[in-house]
Design a protein around this motif. Structure first.
Motif, mmCIF file in Angstrom:
data_model
loop_
_atom_site.group_PDB
_atom_site.id
_atom_site.type_symbol
_atom_site.label_atom_id
_atom_site.label_comp_id
_atom_site.label_asym_id
_atom_site.label_seq_id
_atom_site.Cartn_x
_atom_site.Cartn_y
_atom_site.Cartn_z
ATOM 1 N N SER A 103 0.548 -1.137 0.421
ATOM 2 C CA SER A 103 -0.022 -0.331 0.107
ATOM 3 C C SER A 103 1.050 0.979 0.147
ATOM 4 N N ALA A 104 1.484 1.388 0.576
ATOM 5 C CA ALA A 104 2.788 2.527 0.464
ATOM 6 C C ALA A 104 3.339 2.822 -0.224
ATOM 7 N N LEU A 105 2.946 1.318 -1.038
ATOM 8 C CA LEU A 105 4.793 1.333 -2.184
ATOM 9 C C LEU A 105 4.168 2.177 -3.656
ATOM 10 N N LEU A 106 2.603 1.981 -2.910
ATOM 11 C CA LEU A 106 1.888 2.371 -4.856
ATOM 12 C C LEU A 106 1.219 4.115 -4.091
ATOM 13 N N ILE A 107 1.454 4.378 -2.919
ATOM 14 C CA ILE A 107 1.084 5.478 -2.635
ATOM 15 C C ILE A 107 2.507 6.765 -2.911
ATOM 16 N N ALA A 108 3.399 5.524 -2.648
ATOM 17 C CA ALA A 108 4.726 6.717 -3.160
ATOM 18 C C ALA A 108 4.608 6.597 -4.879
ATOM 19 N N VAL A 109 4.676 5.302 -4.699
ATOM 20 C CA VAL A 109 5.217 5.546 -6.811
ATOM 21 C C VAL A 109 4.337 6.732 -7.377
ATOM 22 N N SER A 110 2.938 6.497 -6.973
ATOM 23 C CA SER A 110 2.251 7.158 -7.521
ATOM 24 C C SER A 110 2.464 8.787 -7.428
ATOM 25 N N PHE A 111 2.655 8.858 -6.753
ATOM 26 C CA PHE A 111 1.915 10.262 -5.525
ATOM 27 C C PHE A 111 3.632 10.968 -6.658
ATOM 28 N N GLY A 112 4.821 10.357 -6.288
ATOM 29 C CA GLY A 112 6.313 10.436 -6.800
ATOM 30 C C GLY A 112 6.430 11.110 -8.166
ATOM 31 N N LEU A 113 5.887 10.229 -8.840
ATOM 32 C CA LEU A 113 5.925 9.882 -10.597
ATOM 33 C C LEU A 113 5.018 11.423 -10.652
ATOM 34 N N VAL A 114 3.696 11.701 -9.847
ATOM 35 C CA VAL A 114 3.532 12.491 -10.389
ATOM 36 C C VAL A 114 3.543 14.311 -10.096
ATOM 37 N N LEU A 115 4.397 14.449 -8.907
ATOM 38 C CA LEU A 115 4.709 15.299 -7.972
ATOM 39 C C LEU A 115 5.461 15.864 -9.312
ATOM 40 N N GLY A 116 6.766 14.228 -9.595
ATOM 41 C CA GLY A 116 8.170 15.146 -10.437
ATOM 42 C C GLY A 116 8.099 15.516 -11.535
ATOM 43 N N VAL A 117 6.739 14.617 -12.370
ATOM 44 C CA VAL A 117 6.677 15.374 -13.729
ATOM 45 C C VAL A 117 5.696 17.056 -13.689
ATOM 46 N N ILE A 118 5.220 16.417 -12.763
ATOM 47 C CA ILE A 118 4.476 18.614 -12.537
ATOM 48 C C ILE A 118 5.449 19.578 -12.319
ATOM 49 N N ALA A 119 6.465 18.891 -11.775
ATOM 50 C CA ALA A 119 7.386 19.833 -11.013
ATOM 51 C C ALA A 119 8.407 20.118 -12.247
ATOM 52 N N ALA A 120 8.015 18.803 -13.054
ATOM 53 C CA ALA A 120 9.881 19.823 -14.098
ATOM 54 C C ALA A 120 8.319 20.038 -15.801
ATOM 55 N N LEU A 121 7.521 19.794 -15.531
ATOM 56 C CA LEU A 121 6.351 20.404 -17.076
ATOM 57 C C LEU A 121 6.209 21.797 -16.719
ATOM 58 N N TYR A 122 6.898 22.563 -15.303
ATOM 59 C CA TYR A 122 6.457 23.676 -14.753
ATOM 60 C C TYR A 122 7.206 24.386 -14.265
ATOM 61 N N HIS A 123 8.576 23.985 -14.682
ATOM 62 C CA HIS A 123 9.562 24.168 -14.117
ATOM 63 C C HIS A 123 10.204 25.594 -13.506
ATOM 64 N N ASN A 124 10.237 26.076 -12.424
ATOM 65 C CA ASN A 124 9.897 27.600 -11.782
ATOM 66 C C ASN A 124 9.039 28.262 -12.028
ATOM 67 N N LYS A 125 7.927 27.363 -12.073
ATOM 68 C CA LYS A 125 6.384 27.949 -11.709
ATOM 69 C C LYS A 125 6.213 27.548 -10.394
ATOM 70 N N GLN A 127 4.030 25.887 -9.401
ATOM 71 C CA GLN A 127 3.533 24.085 -9.004
ATOM 72 C C GLN A 127 4.895 23.606 -9.206
ATOM 73 N N ASP A 128 5.760 24.328 -9.506
ATOM 74 C CA ASP A 128 6.943 23.418 -9.062
ATOM 75 C C ASP A 128 7.995 23.640 -8.050
ATOM 76 N N TYR A 129 7.491 24.840 -7.423
ATOM 77 C CA TYR A 129 7.894 25.386 -6.197
ATOM 78 C C TYR A 129 6.779 24.337 -4.984
ATOM 79 N N THR A 130 5.679 24.455 -5.343
ATOM 80 C CA THR A 130 4.884 23.286 -4.738
ATOM 81 C C THR A 130 5.125 21.640 -4.322
ATOM 82 N N ALA A 131 5.352 21.295 -5.816
ATOM 83 C CA ALA A 131 5.303 19.801 -5.527
ATOM 84 C C ALA A 131 7.068 19.850 -4.860
ATOM 85 N N MET A 132 8.333 20.466 -4.641
ATOM 86 C CA MET A 132 9.553 20.181 -3.954
ATOM 87 C C MET A 132 8.887 20.891 -2.442
ATOM 88 N N VAL A 133 8.295 21.514 -2.396
ATOM 89 C CA VAL A 133 8.156 21.862 -0.558
ATOM 90 C C VAL A 133 7.680 20.585 -0.663
#
Length: 309
Positions: A103-125, A127-133
């Motif tokens: 259960s923890a692995l599914l949460i970590a992979v799902s949310f981690g990939l989504v946050l990482g992709v959003i942060a990269a697509l909206y670099h220095n915006k 969305q990026d700052y929120t995901a990295m916080v």
């Protein structure tokens, strides 16, 4: 492929042999024995117990016997749990730890990939700052503090989930999120950094110039190539998280393999310590093998062979 698998299995057996040997001799090097704390038991009974469990045998005899028991997957009796073997403890504790860990692995992979992709697509915006916080908080806040915070807010104050114990779906939610915070943060940061590198490549610019949509370019070209470091991280992560995290299981009163391991250390239950260590090592070696096989699936350019190239 067959030669590669055969060679990897051979290395796995050698690694497991070294781990079993090191674990055995380290346990024997610790002063005392499992019955050291039994002060009220007469000396004659203690000697009889040591003789019964083979603790009076020469060290090399004990070592050979232990290698034979591991080879037949008979990890011996527990010194502290009456009428229970190490195999029984693993059979009872691992399914619980596996459910929590999955259960923890599914949460970590799902949310981690989504946050990482959003942060990269909206670099220095924003969305990026929120995901990295969120990622920084996941890395910075210790799991036991996060677990206590989740218990206080969502169990004691809001009453949405039980404070502790195990058995229902609601009792899985809080420990799963507490356990997934750290790996989710690492996955988010890994995904972001690799996505930024991939998005700057020429073939991504070519795909965009051909009129491909942002989703298609991200999913079919960028994300797949950015997953390699994440896949590498998932090997040891999966092994540790599926066999149970000791702190989380203790805080939430979960009867998993991790709690048995912690208890066995305090009880000097050597057979349980060695058995759970060997079991963890097998899971770790197996997951590393799966990661290597996943490389060829994620990136067809990687060819698995027995030539060691």
């Amino acid at each position: 492929m067959a030669r590669y698998l055969l060679r990897r299995l051979m290395f796995m057996f050698i690694s497991l042999f070294l781990i079993v040997s090191a674990t055995f001799f380290l346990m024997k090097a610790i002063p005392g024995d499992p019955f050291t704390s039994e002060k009220s038991v007469p000396k004659e009974i203690l000697e009889s117990m040591k003789e019964h469990y083979g603790l009076n045998d020469p060290l090399h005899i004990q070592y050979v016997k232990y290698l034979g028991s591991v080879a037949t997957w008979d990890l011996g009796p527990s010194f502290k749990y009456k009428a229970r073997t190490v195999n029984d403890i693993i059979n009872d504790g691992f399914p619980v730890s596996f459910t929590l860990g999955l259960s923890a692995l599914l949460i970590a992979v799902s949310f981690g990939l989504v946050l990482g992709v959003i942060a990269a697509l909206y670099h220095n915006k924003w969305q990026d700052y929120t995901a990295m916080v969120i990622a920084v908080l996941g890395i910075s806040v210790p799991s036991f503090i996060l677990a206590t915070f989740l218990q206080y807010v969502f169990a004691m104050k809001l009453g949405w989930f039980p404070v502790a114990r195990w058995g229902t779906l609601q009792q899985v939610v809080l420990p799963a999120f507490a356990l997934s915070a750290l790996p989710m943060a690492f996955i988010a940061r890994l995904t972001r950094s690799n996505m930024l590198e991939v998005l700057a490549q020429d073939y991504i610019k070519t795909a965009k110039s051909k009129g491909m949509s942002k989703f298609t370019t991200t999913y079919r070209h960028a994300l797949r190539n950015a997953l390699m470091p994440v896949i590498t991280y998932l090997g040891p992560l999966s092994a540790s998280i599926l066999t149970g995290t000791f702190v989380i299981e203790r805080i939430f009163g979960i009867p998993g393999l991790g709690s048995h391991f912690v208890t066995s250390i305090g009880n000097r239950d050597y057979t349980v310590i060695m058995g759970t260590t060997v079991f963890y090592s097998i899971i770790l070696l197996f997951m590393i093998l799966l990661v290597d096989l996943a490389y060829g699936i994620i990136d067809p350019r990687i060819k698995l062979s027995g030539k060691g190239k």
